[in-house]
Design a protein around this motif. Structure first.
Motif, short mmCIF file in Angstrom:
data_model
loop_
_atom_site.label_atom_id
_atom_site.label_comp_id
_atom_site.label_asym_id
_atom_site.label_seq_id
_atom_site.Cartn_x
_atom_site.Cartn_y
_atom_site.Cartn_z
N GLY A 204 0.80 -1.21 0.00
CA GLY A 204 0.00 0.00 0.00
C GLY A 204 0.84 1.27 0.00
N TYR A 205 0.36 2.27 -0.73
CA TYR A 205 1.00 3.57 -0.75
C TYR A 205 0.58 4.43 0.45
CZ TYR A 205 2.22 2.55 -5.63
OH TYR A 205 2.71 1.99 -6.77
N MET A 206 -0.47 3.99 1.17
CA MET A 206 -0.93 4.71 2.35
C MET A 206 -0.38 4.03 3.59
SD MET A 206 -2.70 7.03 0.82
CE MET A 206 -3.61 7.83 2.14
N SER A 207 -0.32 4.78 4.69
CA SER A 207 0.28 4.26 5.91
C SER A 207 -0.49 3.09 6.50
CB SER A 207 0.38 5.39 6.95
OG SER A 207 -0.93 5.83 7.32
N PRO A 246 -8.08 1.07 -3.25
CA PRO A 246 -7.69 2.47 -3.06
C PRO A 246 -7.94 2.95 -1.63
CG PRO A 246 -8.96 2.20 -5.08
CD PRO A 246 -9.04 0.90 -4.35
N GLY A 247 -7.06 3.82 -1.16
CA GLY A 247 -7.21 4.41 0.15
C GLY A 247 -7.34 5.92 0.08
N SER A 271 -1.07 14.15 7.05
CA SER A 271 -0.48 14.14 5.72
C SER A 271 -1.35 13.33 4.78
CB SER A 271 0.93 13.54 5.78
OG SER A 271 0.87 12.18 6.16
N VAL A 272 -1.15 13.53 3.47
CA VAL A 272 -2.01 12.88 2.49
C VAL A 272 -1.73 11.38 2.38
CG1 VAL A 272 -2.39 14.94 1.11
CG2 VAL A 272 -0.40 13.48 0.63
N ASP A 273 -0.66 10.89 3.01
CA ASP A 273 -0.41 9.44 2.98
C ASP A 273 -0.82 8.77 4.29
OD1 ASP A 273 1.56 10.40 4.62
OD2 ASP A 273 3.21 9.34 3.63
N PRO A 776 3.00 7.79 -4.91
CA PRO A 776 4.21 8.52 -4.51
C PRO A 776 5.35 8.21 -5.49
CG PRO A 776 4.01 6.53 -3.22
CD PRO A 776 2.77 6.59 -4.09
N ARG A 777 6.55 8.64 -5.15
CA ARG A 777 7.72 8.30 -5.97
C ARG A 777 7.95 6.79 -5.90
NH1 ARG A 777 11.31 10.80 -3.29
NH2 ARG A 777 11.19 12.78 -4.43
N THR A 778 8.08 6.17 -7.07
CA THR A 778 8.39 4.74 -7.13
C THR A 778 9.60 4.54 -8.03
OG1 THR A 778 6.82 4.40 -8.96
CG2 THR A 778 6.01 4.04 -6.72
N PHE A 779 10.34 3.47 -7.77
CA PHE A 779 11.51 3.18 -8.57
C PHE A 779 11.77 1.68 -8.54
CE2 PHE A 779 12.75 4.57 -4.32
CZ PHE A 779 13.48 3.49 -3.86
N GLY A 780 12.54 1.22 -9.53
CA GLY A 780 12.83 -0.21 -9.58
C GLY A 780 13.62 -0.57 -10.82
N VAL A 781 13.72 -1.88 -11.07
CA VAL A 781 14.41 -2.40 -12.23
C VAL A 781 13.45 -3.31 -12.99
CG1 VAL A 781 16.71 -2.24 -11.23
CG2 VAL A 781 15.37 -4.31 -10.86
N ARG A 782 13.66 -3.40 -14.29
CA ARG A 782 12.80 -4.22 -15.15
C ARG A 782 13.66 -4.95 -16.17
NH1 ARG A 782 10.23 -0.49 -17.52
NH2 ARG A 782 11.21 -0.67 -19.58
#
Length: 787
Positions: A204-207, A246-247, A271-273, A776-782
């Motif tokens: 989840g992107y929310m807390s 969704p949250g 906060s929004v998260d 939010p900001r996401t990152f990774g490898v593919r």
């Protein structure tokens, strides 16, 4: 050379990938073949407003669900709702809630099959040949009418005589994991089988763990050339959506000052998260006063989940005859939803079963003299059985309904080639919709009868729990007959029972049309102009006084130009549009005419929408590609009024309101002159892709960004629903051999890290406002491989 010619012929036949071979020297901009007008043609030769994303682009941009599409198409805004509900807006035209008894403003089709419920778009975004987004009403060629546009998801099709396949996987923060793949196998000399699957997951992107994703999907297709003239393709698909869904977060609440008669917004300070189920949010919730019950709210029932399954089968039969190509598209789809969510600030529990069958038959004639035509018929039959619970603690609404739709249509489009460069186009569709709705809403209000200083005060009154049916309510609650009330112990509160049965039919017949002209200024420059009409059928609401609503209509005027210059290295497409939108449908929460809270749709007026869109692609060198898509949108409501009953406090709205002179029990709310919601004045998508040759390998660096000016994200036009200008930027670095057999990439999305509000649901019982935000900001490898 022979392979290139063969690939080109397959593309024209609609069997190949969406991207055709580039021009000589591999330095030009690629052509994209689409079937948006029920025939295969290059987007540059189609006189329509369309945006197209290839399957590779969807993968590279990380678009795994319908909620992500607005990141790539400036004209499209996508709004996540409660649980499985997703709303699409094209140039400000859309609807905030798509339930089991209202139709979407943007028609979604998978493999040419219209999907009646927007919830069914889950699990479609893998192994796609392309995704087409059509802007404006689709009143002639498409299965069901739609006012805003259409989204067509076209799966990659089996290829005869070929063993091939692909696989890709990614891993990123928030424990994000994705795996998709496909394999194509020949079946004899004249058949092929294609199997594809997809798994997507992230925390989840929310807390509180909400705004997660847990999806699985499978698809199988078989293609057979029974004769040189007769081809049959059959397919079946399954997908499942799990997780919490969704949250949202508490933005704050509105406090009414009786002395000044003015509302003030008091921010939550969260906060929004900070998800609704987190300890901080649960503590904040207990400060919210429930006016009717006369006490503060209790912690939210933490039971969010999704358990939604989708199934479908479809076929495409193509027969080439002496007069043209005949196509038959039979299809069946089934959805089963079970979802609990708390996004509005209270618990919604949707249990729903959807079944639809459809059949489309059309003939694309060969050219006779100066004429060619597309003629067809369409049948659609849908049944929705729903049981909804909306548990707000001071109020519980239970809805049970069956909604049935049968739609019949005959359509045609005629093209007259007055010369090899000049064409006139006319289209007509006659549609008959027969809708039937049988349902009942039972609403229970936990109402305080004690007043202290003019304010309800029942601090010991128990609040209503979440139950599947009102028959599950137990002591201290006693169920009174409809229209009655029963005391809740000695707390001073009573349980009021209101009931709204709705048994109604809505037959509607409507003719819609399209007129257009196309002129080839040069072999690589097209000038076109069109006028097209469309409508969205009416529907039902389980709220007293708002049981039915009427269709809405849109007429779109478009003039555009599509051009290639500089040896096919510059593409510049321009479009100007004017939309006349009337009898607009707006779905929202409110108080019905019996004084009970409900969710209903009203026809509120009309608006004028105009603007310009420019799309530029520049192949500056054979290794450098720059893109820019910019839209200017001027959307304003000319007449936008609706009524709400007079309550203890005035309505919470950013629009002007006054007592209705003809009925003192109603307020008239006037939002005329306000801008359309989900309508930023400027939207710009900018991108740069640079290829760096490294011997036998290519290293590709890509960056793209989207800019949007301020826009309202809800219909109340409150200051807190106005979102300021935003930027969202993504970047990727990708390594692959020049023959493209494999790739390895690193990516980061939403570099700014800004959580942008995309929806602002309200909790009317507590006068609070929530935000649903972007990722939010996401990152990774593919990594990916083709064979």
């Amino acid at each position: 050379m022979r392979k290139v010619l063969l690939a080109s012929s397959m593309l024209i036949a609609g069997w190949g990938a969406p991207v055709a071979a580039q021009d000589a020297g591999n330095t030009g901009i690629r052509d994209i073949i689409v079937t948006a007008q029920r025939k295969s043609e290059s987007t540059q030769k189609a006189g329509i407003a369309i945006a197209v994303l290839s399957g590779d682009q969807l993968l590279q941009k990380g678009l795994s669900s319908a909620n992500d599409l607005g990141k790539a198409v400036p004209a499209l805004n996508v709004q996540a709702g409660g649980g499985p509900l997703t709303s699409f807006f094209v140039r400000g035209v859309g609807n905030f809630t798509v339930n089991g008894y209202s139709d979407p403003a943007v028609a979604f089709a998978y493999d040419g099959v219209y999907m009646g419920r927007a919830t069914s778009t889950s699990g479609m975004f893998y192994d796609l040949e392309r995704l087409e987004v059509l802007k404006g009403p689709q009143g002639t060629l498409y299965g069901r009418n739609a006012t805003a546009g259409a989204i067509n998801a076209i799966p990659a099709k089996p290829k005869i005589g070929e063993w091939s396949g692909n696989a890709s996987a990614y891993y990123g923060n928030y424990n994000a994991f994705g795996l998709q793949g496909a394999i194509n196998a020949p079946i004899g000399e004249h058949g092929a089988l294609r199997l594809a699957g997809n798994v997507v997951s992230h925390d989840g992107y929310m807390s509180d763990g909400t705004s997660d994703e847990k999806n699985q999907a499978l698809r199988g297709q078989m293609l057979a050339e029974l004769t040189p003239e007769l081809t049959v393709r059959v397919g079946a698909d399954w997908s499942h959506t799990g997780g919490k869904g969704p949250g949202a977060s508490y933005a704050g609440a509105y406090a009414y000052n009786r002395a000044s008669g003015v509302y003030s917004f008091v921010p939550s300070g969260l906060s929004v998260d900070t998800g609704l189920y987190s300890p901080a949010s649960q503590a904040y919730r207990q400060t919210l006063f429930l006016g009717a019950t006369g006490r503060n709210a209790a912690p939210l029932d933490d039971t969010a989940y999704q358990n939604n399954s989708f199934y479908g089968t479809n076929a495409e039969v193509t027969w080439k005859s002496g007069i043209g190509t005949f196509t038959l598209l039979p299809a069946w789809r089934h959805s089963q939803l079970d979802s609990r969510f708390g996004n509005p600030g209270f618990v919604g529990w949707i249990r729903e079963k959807d079944d639809q069958i459809s059949l489309e038959a059309r003939l694309a004639t060969k050219r006779v003299s100066i004429f060619e035509a597309i003629l067809g018929g369409y049948y659609f039959d849908e049944t929705v059985n729903g049981n909804y619970t909306f548990a707000q603690q001071q109020l519980n609404a239970y809805q049970a309904f069956t909604s049935k739709t049968k739609s019949y249509a005959a359509f045609g489009r005629l093209t007259a080639h007055l010369s090899e460069r000049f064409r006139l186009i006319g289209g007509l569709r006659f549609t008959h919709d027969a809708k039937r709705f049988d349902g009942q809403a039972d609403v229970f209000i936990d109402s305080c009868t004690v007043r202290v200083a003019g304010r309800p005060s029942c601090p010991t009154a128990p609040l209503l729990p979440v139950t599947a049916s009102y028959t599950d309510l137990t002591a201290p609650f006693t169920i009174a007959p409809a229209g009655g009330a029963a005391p809740i112990g000695a707390t001073g509160a009573v349980l009021v029972h209101a009931q709204t049965p709705v048994h109604a039919s809505l037959p509607k017949s409507k003719a819609t049309w399209r007129a257009g002209v196309e002129f080839d200024v040069t072999p690589r420059s097209l000038l076109y102009a069109t006028v097209e009409t469309g409508y969205r059928s009416g529907g039902f609401s389980l709220s007293a006084g708002y049981e039915t609503f009427q269709p809405e209509y849109l007429t779109a005027y478009t003039i555009g130009s599509k051009n290639r210059f500089w040896n096919n290295r510059v593409q510049l497409n321009l479009e100007a549009f004017y939309w006349d939108y009337t009898n607009q449908q707006v779905n929202h929460s409110g108080i019905d005419l019996n004084g009970n809270q409900g969710q209903f749709t009203q026809n509120v007026g009309n608006s004028k929408i105009k603007g310009v869109e420019a799309d530029l692609q520049l192949k500056a060198t054979h290794t450098t590609l720059f893109s820019a898509n910019i839209q200017y949108l001027d959307s304003k409501y000319g007449s936008y009024t609706y009524s709400v009953p007079v309550g203890a406090n005035p309505p919470i709205t950013g629009c002007a309101y006054a007592l209705n002179p003809a009925n003192a029990a109603l307020y008239t709310i006037n939002c005329s002159g306000k801008p359309g919601y989900q309508s930023p004045r400027w939207t710009a998508n900018l991108g740069l892709e640079q290829t760096l040759p490294l011997g036998r390998y290519n290293l590709v660096a890509a960056v793209d960004t989207q800019y949007k000016t301020s826009r309202y994200i809800a219909f109340d036009f409150l200051p807190e629903e106005l979102i300021g200008a935003t930027w969202t930027t993504n970047a990727e670095l990708r390594l692959s051999p020049k023959e493209g057999r494999w790739s390895l990439a690193g990516y980061v999305r939403n570099i700014e890290g800004t959580r942008i509000p995309v929806n602002a649901p309200t909790y009317p019982a507590a006068s609070s406002l929530n935000y649903i935000t972007s990722a939010p900001r996401t990152f990774g490898v593919r990594a990916g491989v083709k064979f």
